[in-house]
Design a protein around this motif. Sequence first.
Motif, PDB file in Angstrom:
ATOM      1  N   TYR A 183       6.424  10.633  -3.733  1.00 48.38           N
ATOM      2  CA  TYR A 183       5.598  11.983  -2.797  1.00 48.38           C
ATOM      3  C   TYR A 183       6.522  12.914  -1.387  1.00 48.38           C
ATOM      4  N   LEU A 184       6.864  14.088  -1.076  1.00 48.72           N
ATOM      5  CA  LEU A 184       7.179  14.152  -0.038  1.00 48.72           C
ATOM      6  C   LEU A 184       6.407  14.066   1.247  1.00 48.72           C
ATOM      7  N   LEU A 185       6.655  14.455   2.661  1.00 47.96           N
ATOM      8  CA  LEU A 185       5.908  14.555   3.373  1.00 47.96           C
ATOM      9  C   LEU A 185       5.464  15.959   3.473  1.00 47.96           C
ATOM     10  N   LYS A 226       0.821  -1.401  -0.229  1.00 51.20           N
ATOM     11  CA  LYS A 226       0.047   0.408   0.034  1.00 51.20           C
ATOM     12  C   LYS A 226       0.917   1.001   0.047  1.00 51.20           C
ATOM     13  N   GLY A 227       2.074   1.240   0.687  1.00 50.56           N
ATOM     14  CA  GLY A 227       2.352   2.502   0.971  1.00 50.56           C
ATOM     15  C   GLY A 227       4.057   1.574   0.635  1.00 50.56           C
ATOM     16  N   ILE A 228       5.618   2.823   0.592  1.00 52.95           N
ATOM     17  CA  ILE A 228       6.913   2.538   0.582  1.00 52.95           C
ATOM     18  C   ILE A 228       6.910   4.064   1.575  1.00 52.95           C
ATOM     19  N   ALA A 285       4.464   9.345   8.109  1.00 55.48           N
ATOM     20  CA  ALA A 285       4.629   9.151   6.768  1.00 55.48           C
ATOM     21  C   ALA A 285       3.734   7.701   6.804  1.00 55.48           C
ATOM     22  N   LEU A 286       4.165   6.641   7.811  1.00 57.12           N
ATOM     23  CA  LEU A 286       3.201   5.432   7.514  1.00 57.12           C
ATOM     24  C   LEU A 286       1.988   5.560   8.053  1.00 57.12           C
TER      25      LEU A 286
END
Length: 602
Positions: free
Chosen positions: A554-556, A321-323, A537-538
């Motif tokens: 993307y940037l935070l 779902k995300g890295i 971020a997670l």
Amino acid sequence: MSVQVVAAKMAEVELKDIPSKELPPVSPVTPRAEDKGVTKNEANAAAAATTSSAAAPAAEAVRGDPSPTSTPCPNPAKMPQASAMKRTDPQQNGEAFVNSDGTVAEAPRMKKQIQFADQKQEFNKRPTKIGRRSLSRSISQSSTDSYSSAASYTDSSDDETSPRDKQQKNSKGNGDFCIKNIKQADFGRREIEIAEQEMPALMALRKRAQGEKPLAGAKVVGCTHITAQTAVLMETLSALGAQCRWAACNIYSTQNEVAAALAEGGFSVFAWKGESEDDFWWCIDRCVNLEGWQPNMILDDGGDLTHWIYKKYPNMFKKIKGIVEESVTGVHRLYQLSKAGKLCVPAMNVNDSVTKQKFDNLYCCRESILDGLKRTTDVMFGGKQVVVCGYGEVGKGCCAALKAMGSIVYVTEIDPICALQACMDGFRLVKLNEVIRQVDIVITCTGNKNVVVREYLDRMKNGCIVCNMGHSNTEIDVASLRTPELTWERVRSQVDHVIWPDGKRIVLLAEGRLLNLSCSTVPTFVLSITATTQALALIELYNAPEGRYKQDVYLLPKKMDEYVASLHLPTFDAHLTELTDEQAKYLGLNKNGPFKPNYYRY
């Protein structure tokens, strides 16, 4: 003038201003109560010295020329006759008197303000081992030993056995981990507790969000430095509802005690200090490849875990779902995948977030560069000529620390903006080949490859220290040094002499890997900032509605950067100024932030 007359006159000098308090006589061979730390060899040497002095008292009298700083004997009644002569016996760490008949009597001494012999004796009395902690390291120990990345409690009897060949279980019977020694868990737990005190934001996040469980259902697979600070992050993620499996991103940075504490706490950890390359990839695979385990989030430092899953488990990769990635090297890999259209997962570039770049990269390296060099080489920085390759945030931190210690610092740069910053900060901008023959220390901070090649290594001066502060081990061409004509000599853990045929040698640290986390420790408070950023971020990627983040990097969001910073301010008893409604309207800002546009450079 005869030797006896000289001896008598010198002994008379020693008798001046002697206190009258009487002390019991001490045998020159039998150790005194305070000398119990004297070794057997020292006792034998003292006995030999007594025999030789009996055979040649006159010769001893000539050698025993008393020092002006010698302490007078406090007991005149016990003094030898005036024909006796005082001498210093280095084996006894004290003074003795040679009588006219050739016997030796030791003189009781009074403590002096400066007394090197006593200091040496006190040092000899210190124990060499306390429990499992070794205060001295054998030169023959391999680089797999835990040297100075943390307090080492490694049982040397286990050093020869690979953790892969051991069957270990924690106190609950769980064996889903592979570490150095589960018996070290108690020591690791204490280190984690110390780290918690310096990581206020993570602890606040854990307290605020553990009721909501924003990561409930998240299966996080991680590959980072396994240190006490990472352990606080992992336990925070668990408190927020996540399941975690973890491997190390660096073969030298794992703190074995911390890995043991995590395994005892139920975490599946596959890492130990001093892994081989094969061990490194085996651990990552064990972390990922578990029947019934499908990770949905990746937390990476360097991109190795992401690369492994992408290459070996493509179907698993598509379900991620995300890295979240926090290193220059890993972010570079993600952008390459995105550019090639192969990134099928949204990724968060934590490395370039403000709270990572301006704090971890700058302040962490500013302190840890000195720590790593001191622990490994005991080098004095004052007057040393140092070249720092790269003037990004890491390079800026290293240069500032070295300059403050009195070093002469040169900088190499490819970017004219960073180069101009270096010049304005008072550093001389050079090409590496212009200074390579004269510098004492070479430090790489670029994130690039082959910055220091064999040509430069050949031209370095004798004794030059070479190390890397970038994440990847590609900046120094270490492979070119593994040739038959060069000799590698292990000095201590993560410190090697590479010796040329003509006798010239360089000091290579951590085999070109990340210096601070391989050879020392890093400031916990700064890592709290980065770890909190990673956790947020997670949470953001895991809970983002469908479509908010596409298959890109993307940037935070800046609002999260500001939130991370605000969580750390109470530590300093810092008080933010609040905008009035009029001020907020004038600036066109929300009173609660964000306060800077995305293009703002801090």
